[in-house]
Each structure stands twice: as structure tokens, then as C-alpha cells.
Design a protein around this motif. Structure first.
Motif, PDB file in Angstrom:
ATOM      1  N   ALA A 113       0.816  -1.217   0.000  1.00  0.00           N
ATOM      2  CA  ALA A 113       0.000   0.000   0.000  1.00  0.00           C
ATOM      3  C   ALA A 113       0.844   1.260   0.000  1.00  0.00           C
ATOM      4  O   ALA A 113       0.465   2.266  -0.606  1.00  0.00           O
ATOM      5  CB  ALA A 113      -0.934  -0.003   1.210  1.00  0.00           C
ATOM      6  N   VAL A 114       1.974   1.232   0.704  1.00  0.00           N
ATOM      7  CA  VAL A 114       2.913   2.363   0.734  1.00  0.00           C
ATOM      8  C   VAL A 114       4.303   1.809   0.478  1.00  0.00           C
ATOM      9  O   VAL A 114       4.707   0.818   1.093  1.00  0.00           O
ATOM     10  CB  VAL A 114       2.858   3.105   2.082  1.00  0.00           C
ATOM     11  N   ARG A 115       5.028   2.469  -0.436  1.00  0.00           N
ATOM     12  CA  ARG A 115       6.324   1.941  -0.868  1.00  0.00           C
ATOM     13  C   ARG A 115       7.440   2.967  -0.641  1.00  0.00           C
ATOM     14  O   ARG A 115       7.504   3.980  -1.338  1.00  0.00           O
ATOM     15  CB  ARG A 115       6.277   1.587  -2.362  1.00  0.00           C
ATOM     16  N   ASP A 116       8.251   2.729   0.355  1.00  0.00           N
ATOM     17  CA  ASP A 116       9.514   3.449   0.533  1.00  0.00           C
ATOM     18  C   ASP A 116       9.321   4.967   0.508  1.00  0.00           C
ATOM     19  O   ASP A 116      10.043   5.689  -0.182  1.00  0.00           O
ATOM     20  CB  ASP A 116      10.506   3.030  -0.547  1.00  0.00           C
ATOM     21  N   VAL A 117       8.362   5.466   1.286  1.00  0.00           N
ATOM     22  CA  VAL A 117       8.031   6.897   1.269  1.00  0.00           C
ATOM     23  C   VAL A 117       8.822   7.652   2.327  1.00  0.00           C
ATOM     24  O   VAL A 117       8.745   7.346   3.519  1.00  0.00           O
ATOM     25  CB  VAL A 117       6.520   7.121   1.487  1.00  0.00           C
ATOM     26  N   SER A 118       9.578   8.642   1.883  1.00  0.00           N
ATOM     27  CA  SER A 118      10.248   9.588   2.776  1.00  0.00           C
ATOM     28  C   SER A 118       9.660  10.967   2.500  1.00  0.00           C
ATOM     29  O   SER A 118       9.676  11.439   1.359  1.00  0.00           O
ATOM     30  CB  SER A 118      11.760   9.598   2.527  1.00  0.00           C
ATOM     31  N   LEU A 119       9.129  11.577   3.545  1.00  0.00           N
ATOM     32  CA  LEU A 119       8.396  12.837   3.388  1.00  0.00           C
ATOM     33  C   LEU A 119       8.607  13.681   4.636  1.00  0.00           C
ATOM     34  O   LEU A 119       8.591  13.162   5.757  1.00  0.00           O
ATOM     35  CB  LEU A 119       6.898  12.542   3.198  1.00  0.00           C
ATOM     36  N   ALA A 120       8.782  14.984   4.453  1.00  0.00           N
ATOM     37  CA  ALA A 120       8.867  15.913   5.576  1.00  0.00           C
ATOM     38  C   ALA A 120       7.854  17.025   5.362  1.00  0.00           C
ATOM     39  O   ALA A 120       7.808  17.639   4.291  1.00  0.00           O
ATOM     40  CB  ALA A 120      10.272  16.487   5.690  1.00  0.00           C
ATOM     41  N   VAL A 121       7.015  17.266   6.369  1.00  0.00           N
ATOM     42  CA  VAL A 121       6.006  18.322   6.325  1.00  0.00           C
ATOM     43  C   VAL A 121       6.368  19.354   7.381  1.00  0.00           C
ATOM     44  O   VAL A 121       6.485  19.017   8.569  1.00  0.00           O
ATOM     45  CB  VAL A 121       4.596  17.759   6.586  1.00  0.00           C
ATOM     46  N   ALA A 122       6.528  20.597   6.979  1.00  0.00           N
ATOM     47  CA  ALA A 122       6.928  21.650   7.910  1.00  0.00           C
ATOM     48  C   ALA A 122       5.752  22.091   8.763  1.00  0.00           C
ATOM     49  O   ALA A 122       4.587  21.972   8.381  1.00  0.00           O
ATOM     50  CB  ALA A 122       7.486  22.846   7.136  1.00  0.00           C
ATOM     51  N   THR A 123       6.062  22.610   9.942  1.00  0.00           N
ATOM     52  CA  THR A 123       5.041  23.145  10.837  1.00  0.00           C
ATOM     53  C   THR A 123       4.258  24.246  10.125  1.00  0.00           C
ATOM     54  O   THR A 123       4.838  25.134   9.499  1.00  0.00           O
ATOM     55  CB  THR A 123       5.699  23.710  12.100  1.00  0.00           C
ATOM     56  N   GLY A 124       2.929  24.167  10.203  1.00  0.00           N
ATOM     57  CA  GLY A 124       2.071  25.180   9.609  1.00  0.00           C
ATOM     58  C   GLY A 124       1.731  24.959   8.154  1.00  0.00           C
ATOM     59  O   GLY A 124       1.037  25.784   7.549  1.00  0.00           O
ATOM     60  N   GLU A 125       2.171  23.844   7.575  1.00  0.00           N
ATOM     61  CA  GLU A 125       1.849  23.580   6.168  1.00  0.00           C
ATOM     62  C   GLU A 125       0.379  23.208   5.993  1.00  0.00           C
ATOM     63  O   GLU A 125      -0.290  22.747   6.918  1.00  0.00           O
ATOM     64  CB  GLU A 125       2.725  22.451   5.603  1.00  0.00           C
ATOM     65  N   PHE A 126      -0.102  23.401   4.772  1.00  0.00           N
ATOM     66  CA  PHE A 126      -1.461  23.040   4.361  1.00  0.00           C
ATOM     67  C   PHE A 126      -1.270  22.141   3.148  1.00  0.00           C
ATOM     68  O   PHE A 126      -1.182  22.594   2.013  1.00  0.00           O
ATOM     69  CB  PHE A 126      -2.227  24.314   4.000  1.00  0.00           C
ATOM     70  N   THR A 127      -1.142  20.834   3.408  1.00  0.00           N
ATOM     71  CA  THR A 127      -0.622  19.881   2.422  1.00  0.00           C
ATOM     72  C   THR A 127      -1.677  18.864   2.017  1.00  0.00           C
ATOM     73  O   THR A 127      -2.406  18.347   2.868  1.00  0.00           O
ATOM     74  CB  THR A 127       0.600  19.144   3.007  1.00  0.00           C
ATOM     75  N   ALA A 128      -1.738  18.575   0.734  1.00  0.00           N
ATOM     76  CA  ALA A 128      -2.639  17.542   0.224  1.00  0.00           C
ATOM     77  C   ALA A 128      -1.835  16.365  -0.293  1.00  0.00           C
ATOM     78  O   ALA A 128      -0.882  16.531  -1.060  1.00  0.00           O
ATOM     79  CB  ALA A 128      -3.514  18.098  -0.894  1.00  0.00           C
ATOM     80  N   LEU A 129      -2.221  15.163   0.155  1.00  0.00           N
ATOM     81  CA  LEU A 129      -1.741  13.914  -0.435  1.00  0.00           C
ATOM     82  C   LEU A 129      -2.810  13.502  -1.438  1.00  0.00           C
ATOM     83  O   LEU A 129      -3.937  13.182  -1.054  1.00  0.00           O
ATOM     84  CB  LEU A 129      -1.580  12.835   0.635  1.00  0.00           C
ATOM     85  N   ALA A 130      -2.480  13.540  -2.709  1.00  0.00           N
ATOM     86  CA  ALA A 130      -3.478  13.337  -3.752  1.00  0.00           C
ATOM     87  C   ALA A 130      -3.179  12.089  -4.556  1.00  0.00           C
ATOM     88  O   ALA A 130      -2.038  11.663  -4.678  1.00  0.00           O
ATOM     89  CB  ALA A 130      -3.526  14.555  -4.676  1.00  0.00           C
TER      90      ALA A 130
END
Length: 240
Positions: free
Chosen positions: A34-51
């Protein structure tokens, strides 16, 4: 490589971080990645969509970040805390105190009023009744729910139920709100209104929002768009 501690203050400016996260489910005799080798960083206060389309892994990744499921491999940090290795009781307390959830199906308790649903996480947090009332009342006024406090979910429209769910998610003042397809069951006007509300909360209160969505409106309003295909990140666009 030197192991990272469970809590690392250097990660605090990064609200959410995943390091080579994988999630595999077994269906009968087959493995589903379902998820493959995902490296992700989300900064404080972001408004982020996983699409991405259904089956792209966006909801599974959101659940991994929220500590609702554990990775098969890899590591997850939220607010500098490594949640992928937390014991279950500590993880449950962390979710209660730090993360607000907005679910596609609202997940309101049908036997409770709108007001009682909104204050319920704060009740579990041990926040005093007067403070709970003050916070929920202010948020109901802000979100157009004033006057609907006593109604049970079955007497509310879909848009009203989702607004109650958003109030419930933010009333406890979490640092992070994770929303899974929050506009999926709403008409266009209700979707716009809900996105306005979440944008205001992000801007005014500094709450970090991460959405799992395939709604073009949510993608357009997000300031960062992470597209997923077959469980992996296909593109990552930061907008002004």
C-alpha cells in the motif's frame, strides 16, 4: 547509521517526517504494497494535500502519520516524537493530545448532541467543563453552527456534520490535523465553506493540516501538493 532517539528536538520545526516507510497488507495468499519506501517531511504550519486515485496509498500514509496503523518497515516522527515505535498506550495518549482527525464518514457519535460530540476529546483530555464550553461555543459561532448545539448528528446536514467534526478535531488545540477525504460527501457550497474554515484555522492558529484527497478543490487550495501513485510519491509541488 546512528539511531535517532525517540524524541529529537531537531525535528520540532518539521511537523511530520517519514523515513523510507513501507506498509504491506496480506490479502489471502497475496501481499498488497500500500505504501512503498516513502520519505516525506512536512513543515510546521503547512497546508498539504496527499493526492491520488483510489488505491494510490494516500489514506494508508495518512493513517501511518496519525499512528492509526504501524509501518511494516521505516520510521515515522510527529512533532519530534517517533510514533512508529511507541507502545500502544503512549501512542493513544499522544494522538489524543497532539493530533486531530477528520474522517470522510464524520464518525460522530449518534447518541450525543453536536456540542457533546465536539467536546468529547477534550473530556478525555481532562479539560474542565467551563473551558470546554468556552472553546466549543467560540468555534460553533465561528463555523456557523451556533444554535445547533443540541441537535444530534441525524438531524444535521452532511456539511453541518463535517463542521462539527472539524470543531471536534481542533477544539483540543492539536498541533496537527489529519483529514481523510473531508469534502467527499459535501456539495460544492459546503466544500468551499469547509475549506475556508480550515484555511482560516491554519492561518490564524498555525495548525498543520494534511489531507488525503482526490478532490480538485482541495488540491487547488493546498499550498503543497504531493501526488501518489501505486503507494509511492510521484511528484511533490510547493506553491507560493
Amino acid at each position: 547509521m546512528k539511531a535517532m532517539p525517540e524524541h529529537d528536538d531537531r525535528l520540532n520545526a518539521t511537523a511530520i517526517r517519514t523515513d523510507r516507510v513501507n506498509k504491506t497488507f496480506r490479502q489471502a495468499s497475496e501481499e498488497v504494497h500500500a505504501v512503498r519506501d516513502v520519505s516525506l517531511a512536512v513543515a510546521t504550519g503547512e497546508f498539504t494535500a496527499l493526492a491520488g486515485p483510489s488505491g494510490s496509498g494516500k489514506t494508508t500514509l495518512l493513517n501511518l502519520v496519525g499512528g492509526l496503523t504501524r509501518p511494516t518497515s521505516g520510521r515515522v516522527w510527529v512533532g519530534g516524537n517517533e510514533i512508529s515505535r511507541m507502545r500502544q498506550r503512549k501512542l493513544a495518549k499522544f494522538r489524543l493530545q497532539r493530533i486531530g482527525f477528520v474522517f470522510q464518514a464524520y464518525n460522530l457519535l449518534p447518541v450525543l448532541s453536536a456540542f457533546e460530540n465536539a467536546e468529547f476529546p477534550m473530556l478525555l483530555q481532562g479539560i474542565a467543563a467551563g473551558e470546554r464550553r468556552s472553546r466549543v461555543t467560540a468555534l460553533f459561532e465561528r463555523t456557523g453552527l451556533a444554535g445547533l448545539e443540541a441537535r444530534r448528528p441525524g438531524k444535521l446536514s452532511g456539511g453541518q456534520q463535517q463542521r462539527v467534526a472539524v470543531v471536534r478535531a481542533v477544539a483540543g488545540r492539536p498541533a496537527f490535523v489529519l483529514a481523510d477525504e473531508p469534502t467527499a460527501n459535501l456539495d460544492s457550497a459546503a466544500s468551499d465553506s469547509l475549506l475556508d474554515l480550515m484555511s482560516e484555522l491554519n492561518r490564524d492558529l498555525g495548525v498543520t493540516f494534511v489531507f488525503a484527497t482526490h478532490d480538485a478543490k482541495v488540491m487547488d487550495r493546498s499550498r503543497r501538493l504531493v501526488k501518489m501513485v501505486d503507494g509511492a510519491i510521484a511528484s511533490d509541488e510547493l506553491r507560493p
